[in-house]
Design an enzyme around this catalytic site. Structure first.
Site, mmCIF file in Angstrom:
data_model
loop_
_atom_site.group_PDB
_atom_site.id
_atom_site.type_symbol
_atom_site.label_atom_id
_atom_site.label_comp_id
_atom_site.label_asym_id
_atom_site.label_seq_id
_atom_site.Cartn_x
_atom_site.Cartn_y
_atom_site.Cartn_z
ATOM 1 C CG HIS A 1 64.532 40.394 38.135
ATOM 2 N ND1 HIS A 1 65.888 40.579 38.306
ATOM 3 C CD2 HIS A 1 63.968 41.630 38.254
ATOM 4 C CE1 HIS A 1 66.141 41.863 38.509
ATOM 5 N NE2 HIS A 1 64.988 42.521 38.484
ATOM 6 C CB CYS B 1 71.627 39.272 34.550
ATOM 7 S SG CYS B 1 70.443 38.437 35.603
#
Length: 265
Positions: free
Chosen positions: A167, A251
């Site tokens: 990501h 996250c």
């Protein structure tokens, strides 16, 4: 209080008992200790709460090994909750629970529709600017949709092509003053402002918690020293079991700042 302050609700989700089966893409799989992971999650939760955030737990999703990474199925911008369509098909069942949580908070709901895919880990919000990683998990159709959804809120989306990064926020994050820190070789760095390189990989990941508070992996020893010297209040947290699954401090939560009342209070 200062110009960096922002407090509100922190959405989190307890680890699935199947956490060890989570997806691994760019690193070798190593054993995950679910008991230690549960303990680390609790400490993470307590640390965020200590910085002034009210923790709201999303309904558990025990059948989804990656569900603790609540950042990916949900992007929040002002009063808008964008339910994503994760790039990994196995993770799409995680969205239902975060939708319930977003509705509980009174957020407006929008969603990424097929054929678009988008992971929240690719969305880095810095003031009015949104940097959006396009790569394995977020495709151009998903990027188009997010850009359309955020435009009425005055957000300008800048797309960033990803290299060997799961990501965007696996490579680059932002300090509370908006400056970037990370590993420029993992992204198309020419599309980003200057990036401060940390002394070690875990130092690429910071989570601003309001004021001068910054959450950082306890594994980033030298980065912690440097940021402390720069007068940030660094809150180290051990997330070693989640790092084995390519996760970082961003996250495990979605921060939803309190919105000002119509009367300005």
């Amino acid at each position: 209080m200062d110009g960096y302050s922002s407090y509100g609700v922190a959405l989190m989700r307890r680890p699935s008992p199947r956490l060890a089966d989570g997806i691994v893409t760019h690193i070798a799989r190593t054993p995950v200790d679910p008991v230690l992971a549960a303990r680390q999650y609790t400490i993470y939760q307590e640390t965020v709460a200590s910085a002034g955030w009210r923790v709201h737990e999303v309904d558990p999703a025990p059948d989804h090994p990656d569900s603790v990474f609540v950042e990916d199925p949900l992007v929040v911008c002002e009063d808008l909750a964008v339910l994503t369509r994760p790039g990994a098909q196995a993770r799409r069942g995680e969205v239902e629970g975060v939708e319930r949580a977003a509705r509980t908070l009174g957020l407006r709901i929008a969603r990424i529709e097929a054929p678009g895919t988008l992971d929240g880990g690719d969305v880095l919000q810095v003031g009015e600017t949104v940097y959006l990683g396009v790569g394995e998990r977020t495709n151009t159709e998903g990027a188009d949709q997010l850009e359309q959804l955020l435009a009425p809120l005055g957000r300008k989306v800048h797309r960033v092509a990803l290299g060997r990064a799961l990501h965007l926020k696996s490579a680059v994050t932002a300090l509370p003053d908006g400056s970037l820190i990370g590993l420029p070789e993992l992204v198309e760095a020419t599309s980003l402002p200057p990036i401060r390189r940390p002394p070690e990989e875990p130092g690429a990941h910071v989570l601003p918690l309001g004021g001068r508070d910054v959450l950082v992996s306890a594994a980033a020893h030298e980065t912690i020293h440097q940021l402390t010297a720069d007068h940030w209040r660094v809150l180290p947290v051990d997330i070693s079991e989640f790092e084995k699954l390519e996760a970082c401090v961003t996250c495990l939560s979605v921060l939803v700042p309190d919105r000002a009342r119509p009367d300005g209070e």
